[in-house]
Design an enzyme around this catalytic site. Sequence first.
Site, PDB file in Angstrom:
ATOM      1  N   HIS A 113       0.814  -1.221   0.000  1.00  0.00           N
ATOM      2  CA  HIS A 113       0.000   0.000   0.000  1.00  0.00           C
ATOM      3  C   HIS A 113       0.849   1.274   0.000  1.00  0.00           C
ATOM      4  O   HIS A 113       0.366   2.349  -0.314  1.00  0.00           O
ATOM      5  CB  HIS A 113      -0.986  -0.002   1.178  1.00  0.00           C
ATOM      6  N   ASP A 143       0.204  -7.704   1.383  1.00  0.00           N
ATOM      7  CA  ASP A 143       0.620  -6.304   1.514  1.00  0.00           C
ATOM      8  C   ASP A 143       2.144  -6.173   1.460  1.00  0.00           C
ATOM      9  O   ASP A 143       2.740  -5.405   2.207  1.00  0.00           O
ATOM     10  CB  ASP A 143       0.069  -5.684   2.806  1.00  0.00           C
ATOM     11  N   GLY A 214       3.386   6.015   8.379  1.00  0.00           N
ATOM     12  CA  GLY A 214       4.770   6.287   7.989  1.00  0.00           C
ATOM     13  C   GLY A 214       5.704   5.166   8.406  1.00  0.00           C
ATOM     14  O   GLY A 214       6.770   4.971   7.823  1.00  0.00           O
ATOM     15  N   ASN A 215       5.291   4.405   9.447  1.00  0.00           N
ATOM     16  CA  ASN A 215       6.059   3.224   9.860  1.00  0.00           C
ATOM     17  C   ASN A 215       5.818   2.048   8.919  1.00  0.00           C
ATOM     18  O   ASN A 215       6.569   1.069   8.926  1.00  0.00           O
ATOM     19  CB  ASN A 215       5.667   2.775  11.268  1.00  0.00           C
ATOM     20  N   SER A 216       4.734   2.122   8.131  1.00  0.00           N
ATOM     21  CA  SER A 216       4.366   0.997   7.265  1.00  0.00           C
ATOM     22  C   SER A 216       5.524   0.589   6.370  1.00  0.00           C
ATOM     23  O   SER A 216       6.134   1.428   5.700  1.00  0.00           O
ATOM     24  CB  SER A 216       3.169   1.386   6.387  1.00  0.00           C
ATOM     25  N   LEU A 271      -7.217 -24.936  -0.492  1.00  0.00           N
ATOM     26  CA  LEU A 271      -7.957 -26.141  -0.135  1.00  0.00           C
ATOM     27  C   LEU A 271      -9.365 -26.098  -0.703  1.00  0.00           C
ATOM     28  O   LEU A 271      -9.894 -27.091  -1.173  1.00  0.00           O
ATOM     29  CB  LEU A 271      -7.985 -26.297   1.387  1.00  0.00           C
ATOM     30  N   GLY A 272      -9.989 -24.915  -0.656  1.00  0.00           N
ATOM     31  CA  GLY A 272     -11.323 -24.767  -1.243  1.00  0.00           C
ATOM     32  C   GLY A 272     -12.455 -25.103  -0.299  1.00  0.00           C
ATOM     33  O   GLY A 272     -13.449 -25.725  -0.704  1.00  0.00           O
ATOM     34  N   VAL A 273     -12.312 -24.676   0.959  1.00  0.00           N
ATOM     35  CA  VAL A 273     -13.394 -24.876   1.932  1.00  0.00           C
ATOM     36  C   VAL A 273     -13.730 -23.539   2.597  1.00  0.00           C
ATOM     37  O   VAL A 273     -12.864 -22.685   2.745  1.00  0.00           O
ATOM     38  CB  VAL A 273     -13.010 -25.898   3.031  1.00  0.00           C
ATOM     39  N   LEU A 274     -14.975 -23.383   2.956  1.00  0.00           N
ATOM     40  CA  LEU A 274     -15.380 -22.265   3.793  1.00  0.00           C
ATOM     41  C   LEU A 274     -15.514 -22.821   5.206  1.00  0.00           C
ATOM     42  O   LEU A 274     -16.214 -23.823   5.417  1.00  0.00           O
ATOM     43  CB  LEU A 274     -16.699 -21.656   3.323  1.00  0.00           C
ATOM     44  N   ILE A 275     -14.826 -22.203   6.138  1.00  0.00           N
ATOM     45  CA  ILE A 275     -14.738 -22.761   7.493  1.00  0.00           C
ATOM     46  C   ILE A 275     -15.260 -21.784   8.531  1.00  0.00           C
ATOM     47  O   ILE A 275     -15.407 -20.588   8.268  1.00  0.00           O
ATOM     48  CB  ILE A 275     -13.284 -23.149   7.840  1.00  0.00           C
TER      49      ILE A 275
END
Length: 472
Positions: A113, A143, A214-216, A271-275
């Site tokens: 960012h 990020d 600013g630390n980012s 993996l393709g799962v909703l957990i």
Amino acid sequence: MPPTRILSSVLPVLLCTALVPGLAASRMLPDFVDLVAENSPSVVNISTKQAPVTAPRLPDYTVPDLPEDSPLQDFFRHFFGEEGDFPEDDFQSRSLGSGFIVSSDGFILTNAHVVEGAEEIIVRTSDRREFLATLVGTDKRSDIALIKMDAEGLPAVKIGSSKELKVGEWVLAIGSPFGFESSATAGIVSAKGRSLPSENYIPFIQTDVAINPGNSGGPLFNLDGEVVGINSQIYSRTGGFMGLSFAIPIDVAMNVASQLQTTGRVSRGWLGVLIQDVTRELAESFGMMQPRGALVAQILPGSPAEAAKVEAGDIILSFNERDVPTSSALPPMVGLTPVGETVTLQVLRNGELQELTVEIGELPDEEQLATTEREPQRAVANPLGLFLRDVTPEQREELNVPSGGVLVEGVETGPADLAGLRAGDLIIRFDHRPVTDLASFNQILDEIPSGKSVAVLVQRGDGRMFHAIRVP
């Protein structure tokens, strides 16, 4: 008190202090002076110039006829010009952040960012030299950005391991909060493996180090002077430091940087799962002594989990022999697994432990993933002979069903056909339990003993009726 008694009581204390010379020193706060002096030259300030934005143009406007000595004359001339036109000024926004040199030939790590949308990246070193840098690549999910400036013999940081960090350990940040270059702040590691809503694939390091805008992109050091993280986010209601700061583990960052440098993109395991988390109530209903693991709520179509026969209602307890204490612990484990690698899952299914083998796929981009997640899950014909599908919002509106239920998409020869179910029926209740979606229907079906006859409440058109189905 006689002198001999005083000596006898003091002597053991003196002896203990002599025998443990580091006791007093261990209680002293750490000295960061040498650490800051050695590492500040490796930390850089990053500013960017972004695409010019043309100010909106007002419609033609005629300056009113005012007396020459009117104080409003200057106002109209300043903002509208002599002819009454709004001037078209171009503005260039600049972002300010931090970064650190990871190789002597000019590779620098920072946050994505910090350099987002940049047309020009300016790097300023601690000795006041300025360089133009080029963008090697960015990864929005973590990020992380890798940039390169044309220089040699630069002071690079020492890379440590975030895996070795312990909660309570002292850490130091160097960066440019609010543009103040080479500012050092210290604190302790507050927690590890934090999952934030913005990013589930990063096990963030939480610290109480003062991190501000600013630390980012700046480094987080341990007491050995090794970088263990990249300062990325603050949790704040004011925009300033409030005691909660989050850093990307350096192990994750270096993996991303390596991929960006070699291929220009980052691939993650999928993996393709909703957990979801296993709550105390859910743990009790699944016969568990205590809540742990990740409860699979849905399997995404065409996913590695679907191919490996993972089922909704499974509780993933370990991933490749690593414990999964909470649902938030699973995505980083999967994400850091190389695409194509075969792993084992230990799952709790219907009260029994099972091991499943899964070949990890590649995480689709966000657009593809969003489309996949929105697509209702479809099952093959289940033991009852039903093809079922989750109900879409449009179908809910058409059927006048605000929530719950699972749609019968097709019926083949079997118990459901004999019971009179048809395509287009909406199953509302099954075995006297409400059906919220396909996952819940499958879970109920799995729990019913073979040969039992169960009642099914079906909505057909505007009417509802029960049907009796015998489970084969």
